[in-house]
Design a protein around this motif. Structure first.
Motif, short mmCIF file in Angstrom:
data_model
loop_
_atom_site.label_atom_id
_atom_site.label_comp_id
_atom_site.label_asym_id
_atom_site.label_seq_id
_atom_site.Cartn_x
_atom_site.Cartn_y
_atom_site.Cartn_z
N GLU A 157 0.84 -1.19 0.00
CA GLU A 157 0.00 0.00 0.00
C GLU A 157 0.88 1.24 0.00
OE1 GLU A 157 -2.93 2.25 3.15
OE2 GLU A 157 -2.86 0.06 3.17
N HIS A 158 1.96 1.25 0.79
CA HIS A 158 2.85 2.41 0.85
C HIS A 158 3.57 2.64 -0.47
CE1 HIS A 158 2.10 3.01 4.99
NE2 HIS A 158 2.54 1.82 5.33
N GLU A 159 3.97 1.55 -1.15
CA GLU A 159 4.62 1.70 -2.45
C GLU A 159 3.66 2.34 -3.44
OE1 GLU A 159 6.19 -2.07 -3.59
OE2 GLU A 159 7.38 -2.24 -1.76
N HIS A 160 2.37 1.99 -3.37
CA HIS A 160 1.36 2.58 -4.23
C HIS A 160 1.22 4.08 -3.93
CE1 HIS A 160 -2.24 3.09 -6.60
NE2 HIS A 160 -2.86 3.55 -5.53
N GLU A 161 1.21 4.45 -2.65
CA GLU A 161 1.10 5.86 -2.27
C GLU A 161 2.28 6.66 -2.82
OE1 GLU A 161 0.83 6.04 1.97
OE2 GLU A 161 -1.04 4.91 2.00
N HIS A 162 3.51 6.12 -2.71
CA HIS A 162 4.68 6.82 -3.22
C HIS A 162 4.54 7.03 -4.73
CE1 HIS A 162 6.17 6.28 0.68
NE2 HIS A 162 7.39 5.86 0.44
N ALA A 163 4.05 6.01 -5.44
CA ALA A 163 3.89 6.12 -6.89
C ALA A 163 2.82 7.14 -7.25
CB ALA A 163 3.56 4.75 -7.47
N ALA A 164 1.83 7.35 -6.39
CA ALA A 164 0.75 8.29 -6.66
C ALA A 164 1.18 9.74 -6.41
CB ALA A 164 -0.46 7.95 -5.80
N GLY A 165 2.44 9.97 -6.05
CA GLY A 165 2.93 11.34 -5.90
C GLY A 165 3.15 11.79 -4.47
N GLN A 166 2.78 10.99 -3.50
CA GLN A 166 3.04 11.38 -2.12
C GLN A 166 4.49 11.07 -1.78
OE1 GLN A 166 -0.12 9.36 0.03
NE2 GLN A 166 -0.95 11.38 0.52
N GLN A 167 5.21 12.06 -1.35
CA GLN A 167 6.62 11.89 -1.02
C GLN A 167 6.79 11.67 0.48
OE1 GLN A 167 9.26 11.86 -3.22
NE2 GLN A 167 7.59 11.76 -4.72
N PRO A 168 7.79 10.88 0.86
CA PRO A 168 8.09 10.73 2.29
C PRO A 168 8.45 12.09 2.89
CG PRO A 168 9.30 9.12 0.99
CD PRO A 168 8.68 10.08 0.03
N TRP A 169 8.11 12.28 4.13
CA TRP A 169 8.37 13.53 4.84
C TRP A 169 9.82 13.55 5.33
CZ3 TRP A 169 6.51 14.61 10.45
CH2 TRP A 169 6.71 15.96 10.78
N VAL A 170 10.48 14.68 5.12
CA VAL A 170 11.82 14.90 5.66
C VAL A 170 11.79 16.23 6.41
CG1 VAL A 170 14.26 15.28 5.15
CG2 VAL A 170 12.94 13.64 3.77
N PHE A 171 12.16 16.18 7.68
CA PHE A 171 12.20 17.38 8.54
C PHE A 171 13.57 17.40 9.21
CE2 PHE A 171 11.73 19.50 12.62
CZ PHE A 171 10.97 20.63 12.32
N ASN A 172 14.24 18.56 9.21
CA ASN A 172 15.54 18.68 9.85
C ASN A 172 15.72 20.12 10.32
OD1 ASN A 172 18.26 18.63 10.62
ND2 ASN A 172 18.80 17.21 8.99
N GLN A 173 15.72 20.32 11.64
CA GLN A 173 15.78 21.68 12.19
C GLN A 173 16.69 21.73 13.41
OE1 GLN A 173 13.99 24.48 10.92
NE2 GLN A 173 15.33 25.57 12.33
N ASP A 174 17.55 22.77 13.46
CA ASP A 174 18.41 23.01 14.62
C ASP A 174 17.75 24.02 15.55
OD1 ASP A 174 20.52 21.38 13.67
OD2 ASP A 174 21.25 23.03 12.41
#
Length: 173
Positions: A105-122
């Motif tokens: 299901e997650h692989e399908h979501e990635h293919a549908a345009g949803q990108q994994p979240w990346v957050f990086n803050q100091d």
């Protein structure tokens, strides 16, 4: 004779002063500590969030000399890698959480345009503190891929020593 005695005394005092000052350690030689003592820490392992939610980050930081700064990083754990940082993690600290999602299901979501979240803050900690209650509200974007994520906390003291805590979280609809 008096001159020899005073010169010998002066030399002895100099050697003793050098010996004491060389052996005295004014350096910070210990890591800072990320703790949940006395507070309700957040996030904790396997906590579930939803797109559009806010993660109310809360941890206590301690150091024996002086704290410096901290960093929060959130990244996908779709490949199920580990950042285990504690011996009492019961198999979950920075690892995987059992949940209802199917990986296809997650692989399908990635293919549908949803990108994994990346957050990086100091974040800076006010100067001179040895104890600090860190609180940050982190909004989760609405259009990110659901799934397993790592929530990484890096705490650094003024001397440069660092402590890492990795927490596994889940983002699902």
């Amino acid at each position: 004779m008096k001159k020899i005695f005073s010169t010998s005394l002066l030399m002895a005092l100099t050697v003793i002063t050098l010996f004491v000052s060389c052996n005295k350690t004014d350096r910070d030689e210990t890591q800072p500590v990320i703790t949940n003592m006395g507070i309700t820490a957040n996030p904790v392992n396997c906590q579930v969030y939803h797109p559009g939610d806010t993660i109310p980050f809360c941890y206590q930081f301690e150091d024996d000399v002086e704290l410096g700064s901290f960093n929060i990083e959130i990244h996908s754990n779709s490949d199920h890698h580990s950042h285990s940082t504690e011996s009492d993690d019961h198999g979950h600290e920075g690892g995987e959480c059992a949940h209802e999602h199917d990986h296809e299901e997650h692989e399908h979501e990635h293919a549908a345009g949803q990108q994994p979240w990346v957050f990086n803050q100091d974040y800076e900690i006010p100067i001179g503190l040895r104890s600090y209650l860190a609180r940050v509200n982190i909004p989760i974007p609405k259009d990110i891929a659901e799934g397993d994520y790592h929530f990484m906390i890096r705490l650094t003291d003024q001397a440069g020593w660092q402590q890492l805590k990795a927490v596994a979280i889940i983002i699902e609809d």
